[in-house]
Design a protein around this motif. Sequence first.
Motif, mmCIF file in Angstrom:
data_model
loop_
_atom_site.group_PDB
_atom_site.id
_atom_site.type_symbol
_atom_site.label_atom_id
_atom_site.label_comp_id
_atom_site.label_asym_id
_atom_site.label_seq_id
_atom_site.Cartn_x
_atom_site.Cartn_y
_atom_site.Cartn_z
ATOM 1 N N LEU A 56 -16.248 -27.615 -42.850
ATOM 2 C CA LEU A 56 -16.056 -28.964 -41.974
ATOM 3 C C LEU A 56 -14.680 -29.608 -41.583
ATOM 4 C CD1 LEU A 56 -17.257 -30.840 -40.100
ATOM 5 C CD2 LEU A 56 -17.959 -32.493 -41.879
ATOM 6 N N PHE A 57 -13.946 -29.697 -42.876
ATOM 7 C CA PHE A 57 -12.550 -30.255 -42.918
ATOM 8 C C PHE A 57 -11.671 -29.236 -41.991
ATOM 9 C CE2 PHE A 57 -8.275 -30.202 -44.236
ATOM 10 C CZ PHE A 57 -8.040 -31.557 -44.135
ATOM 11 N N ASN A 58 -11.748 -27.902 -42.372
ATOM 12 C CA ASN A 58 -11.052 -26.878 -41.413
ATOM 13 C C ASN A 58 -11.325 -26.954 -40.011
ATOM 14 O OD1 ASN A 58 -9.632 -26.231 -43.795
ATOM 15 N ND2 ASN A 58 -10.804 -24.501 -44.380
ATOM 16 N N LYS A 59 -12.773 -27.175 -39.657
ATOM 17 C CA LYS A 59 -12.943 -26.922 -38.310
ATOM 18 C C LYS A 59 -12.342 -28.431 -37.634
ATOM 19 C CE LYS A 59 -16.967 -27.976 -35.426
ATOM 20 N NZ LYS A 59 -18.604 -28.483 -35.371
ATOM 21 N N LEU A 60 -12.466 -29.495 -38.222
ATOM 22 C CA LEU A 60 -11.873 -30.808 -37.538
ATOM 23 C C LEU A 60 -10.288 -30.917 -37.514
ATOM 24 C CD1 LEU A 60 -14.234 -33.231 -39.148
ATOM 25 C CD2 LEU A 60 -14.359 -32.341 -36.871
ATOM 26 N N ARG A 61 -9.719 -30.082 -38.747
ATOM 27 C CA ARG A 61 -8.359 -30.040 -38.607
ATOM 28 C C ARG A 61 -7.925 -29.049 -37.441
ATOM 29 N NH1 ARG A 61 -6.208 -27.084 -43.484
ATOM 30 N NH2 ARG A 61 -6.898 -25.347 -42.070
ATOM 31 N N ASN A 62 -8.375 -28.151 -37.209
ATOM 32 C CA ASN A 62 -8.142 -27.087 -36.167
ATOM 33 C C ASN A 62 -8.420 -27.915 -34.781
ATOM 34 O OD1 ASN A 62 -7.367 -25.480 -38.375
ATOM 35 N ND2 ASN A 62 -9.158 -24.194 -38.079
ATOM 36 N N LYS A 63 -9.466 -28.864 -34.641
ATOM 37 C CA LYS A 63 -9.684 -29.475 -33.514
ATOM 38 C C LYS A 63 -8.586 -30.551 -33.235
ATOM 39 C CE LYS A 63 -14.034 -30.714 -32.668
ATOM 40 N NZ LYS A 63 -15.253 -31.107 -32.932
ATOM 41 N N GLY A 64 -7.947 -30.895 -34.174
ATOM 42 C CA GLY A 64 -6.909 -31.852 -33.950
ATOM 43 C C GLY A 64 -7.290 -33.369 -34.507
ATOM 44 N N ILE A 65 -8.343 -33.455 -34.971
ATOM 45 C CA ILE A 65 -8.860 -34.697 -35.514
ATOM 46 C C ILE A 65 -7.948 -35.518 -36.320
ATOM 47 C CG2 ILE A 65 -10.822 -35.907 -36.725
ATOM 48 C CD1 ILE A 65 -11.879 -34.734 -34.119
ATOM 49 N N PHE A 66 -7.202 -34.816 -37.336
ATOM 50 C CA PHE A 66 -6.324 -35.413 -38.234
ATOM 51 C C PHE A 66 -4.996 -35.460 -37.617
ATOM 52 C CE2 PHE A 66 -9.620 -33.264 -40.759
ATOM 53 C CZ PHE A 66 -10.638 -34.286 -41.061
ATOM 54 N N TRP A 67 -4.760 -35.900 -36.504
ATOM 55 C CA TRP A 67 -3.798 -36.136 -35.742
ATOM 56 C C TRP A 67 -2.499 -36.867 -36.397
ATOM 57 C CZ3 TRP A 67 -2.302 -40.929 -34.732
ATOM 58 C CH2 TRP A 67 -3.421 -41.841 -34.653
ATOM 59 N N GLU A 80 -11.290 -38.642 -49.373
ATOM 60 C CA GLU A 80 -12.631 -38.550 -48.862
ATOM 61 C C GLU A 80 -12.943 -39.509 -48.128
ATOM 62 O OE1 GLU A 80 -17.107 -37.329 -50.592
ATOM 63 O OE2 GLU A 80 -15.426 -36.411 -51.341
ATOM 64 N N ALA A 81 -12.666 -40.837 -48.446
ATOM 65 C CA ALA A 81 -13.114 -41.770 -47.677
ATOM 66 C C ALA A 81 -12.478 -41.821 -46.297
ATOM 67 C CB ALA A 81 -12.591 -43.414 -48.320
ATOM 68 N N VAL A 82 -11.078 -41.417 -46.138
ATOM 69 C CA VAL A 82 -10.468 -41.290 -45.091
ATOM 70 C C VAL A 82 -11.091 -39.929 -44.191
ATOM 71 C CG1 VAL A 82 -8.114 -40.429 -43.924
ATOM 72 C CG2 VAL A 82 -8.345 -42.239 -45.979
ATOM 73 N N PHE A 83 -11.500 -38.933 -44.991
ATOM 74 C CA PHE A 83 -12.130 -38.172 -44.228
ATOM 75 C C PHE A 83 -13.427 -38.376 -43.528
ATOM 76 C CE2 PHE A 83 -14.965 -34.019 -45.082
ATOM 77 C CZ PHE A 83 -14.503 -33.455 -43.953
ATOM 78 N N ILE A 84 -14.428 -39.063 -44.178
ATOM 79 C CA ILE A 84 -15.395 -39.734 -43.725
ATOM 80 C C ILE A 84 -15.094 -40.567 -42.187
ATOM 81 C CG2 ILE A 84 -17.329 -41.091 -43.885
ATOM 82 C CD1 ILE A 84 -17.449 -40.002 -46.947
ATOM 83 N N GLU A 85 -14.064 -41.306 -42.820
ATOM 84 C CA GLU A 85 -13.898 -42.195 -41.735
ATOM 85 C C GLU A 85 -13.354 -41.618 -40.439
ATOM 86 O OE1 GLU A 85 -10.045 -45.505 -40.399
ATOM 87 O OE2 GLU A 85 -10.593 -45.094 -42.585
ATOM 88 N N TYR A 86 -12.679 -40.646 -40.495
ATOM 89 C CA TYR A 86 -12.110 -39.654 -39.208
ATOM 90 C C TYR A 86 -13.238 -39.109 -38.672
ATOM 91 C CZ TYR A 86 -7.011 -40.460 -39.520
ATOM 92 O OH TYR A 86 -5.724 -40.929 -39.187
ATOM 93 N N ILE A 87 -14.255 -38.597 -39.314
ATOM 94 C CA ILE A 87 -15.209 -37.643 -38.893
ATOM 95 C C ILE A 87 -16.220 -38.866 -37.946
ATOM 96 C CG2 ILE A 87 -17.530 -36.905 -39.320
ATOM 97 C CD1 ILE A 87 -16.316 -35.481 -41.888
ATOM 98 N N LEU A 88 -16.450 -40.035 -38.515
ATOM 99 C CA LEU A 88 -17.204 -41.203 -37.676
ATOM 100 C C LEU A 88 -16.362 -41.737 -36.554
ATOM 101 C CD1 LEU A 88 -18.629 -43.345 -40.694
ATOM 102 C CD2 LEU A 88 -19.817 -41.469 -39.333
ATOM 103 N N LYS A 89 -14.858 -41.579 -36.615
ATOM 104 C CA LYS A 89 -14.392 -41.980 -35.635
ATOM 105 C C LYS A 89 -14.010 -41.056 -34.172
ATOM 106 C CE LYS A 89 -11.338 -45.730 -37.210
ATOM 107 N NZ LYS A 89 -9.871 -46.039 -37.816
ATOM 108 N N TYR A 90 -13.652 -39.773 -34.841
ATOM 109 C CA TYR A 90 -13.326 -38.885 -33.817
ATOM 110 C C TYR A 90 -14.184 -37.334 -33.768
ATOM 111 C CZ TYR A 90 -9.254 -41.773 -34.532
ATOM 112 O OH TYR A 90 -8.285 -42.866 -34.914
ATOM 113 N N GLY A 91 -15.141 -37.498 -34.507
ATOM 114 C CA GLY A 91 -15.929 -36.314 -34.552
ATOM 115 C C GLY A 91 -16.972 -36.438 -33.534
ATOM 116 N N ASP A 92 -17.702 -35.447 -33.195
ATOM 117 C CA ASP A 92 -18.682 -35.388 -32.340
ATOM 118 C C ASP A 92 -19.963 -35.400 -33.099
ATOM 119 O OD1 ASP A 92 -19.117 -32.774 -33.146
ATOM 120 O OD2 ASP A 92 -18.051 -31.850 -31.400
#
Length: 98
Positions: A56-67, A80-92
């Motif tokens: 999941l992390f690699n997929k989101l990184r490749n989508k540019g979520i962790f800009w 891990e808390a930042v990872f979850i935050e980014y998923i909730l903010k920017y993930g589909d």
Amino acid sequence: MQIHSLDYYFKVFNKETAVFKSLQDGYTRIEINEYLSLSNVSIDEIITMYKQKINLFNKLRNKGIFWSYARDIQYDTMDEAVFIEYILKYGDFADIKS
């Protein structure tokens, strides 16, 4: 090839990462089971969850979520808390469901 003691892995990393890295470095499931007093099934579940998070992390990184991070950021270096935050903010929805 065992580089560090099991104590090292579990002091430096969270449990999932410690299990995964110690297996990669040559420890057996039996050694880790005895160290943690867990069953083989529990170790397998930990590894499965860790691999799912990495994917999941690699997929989101490749989508540019962790800009706001470098393009070569790795899961192990991110909180891990930042990872979850980014998923909730920017993930589909599918990302959040994962």
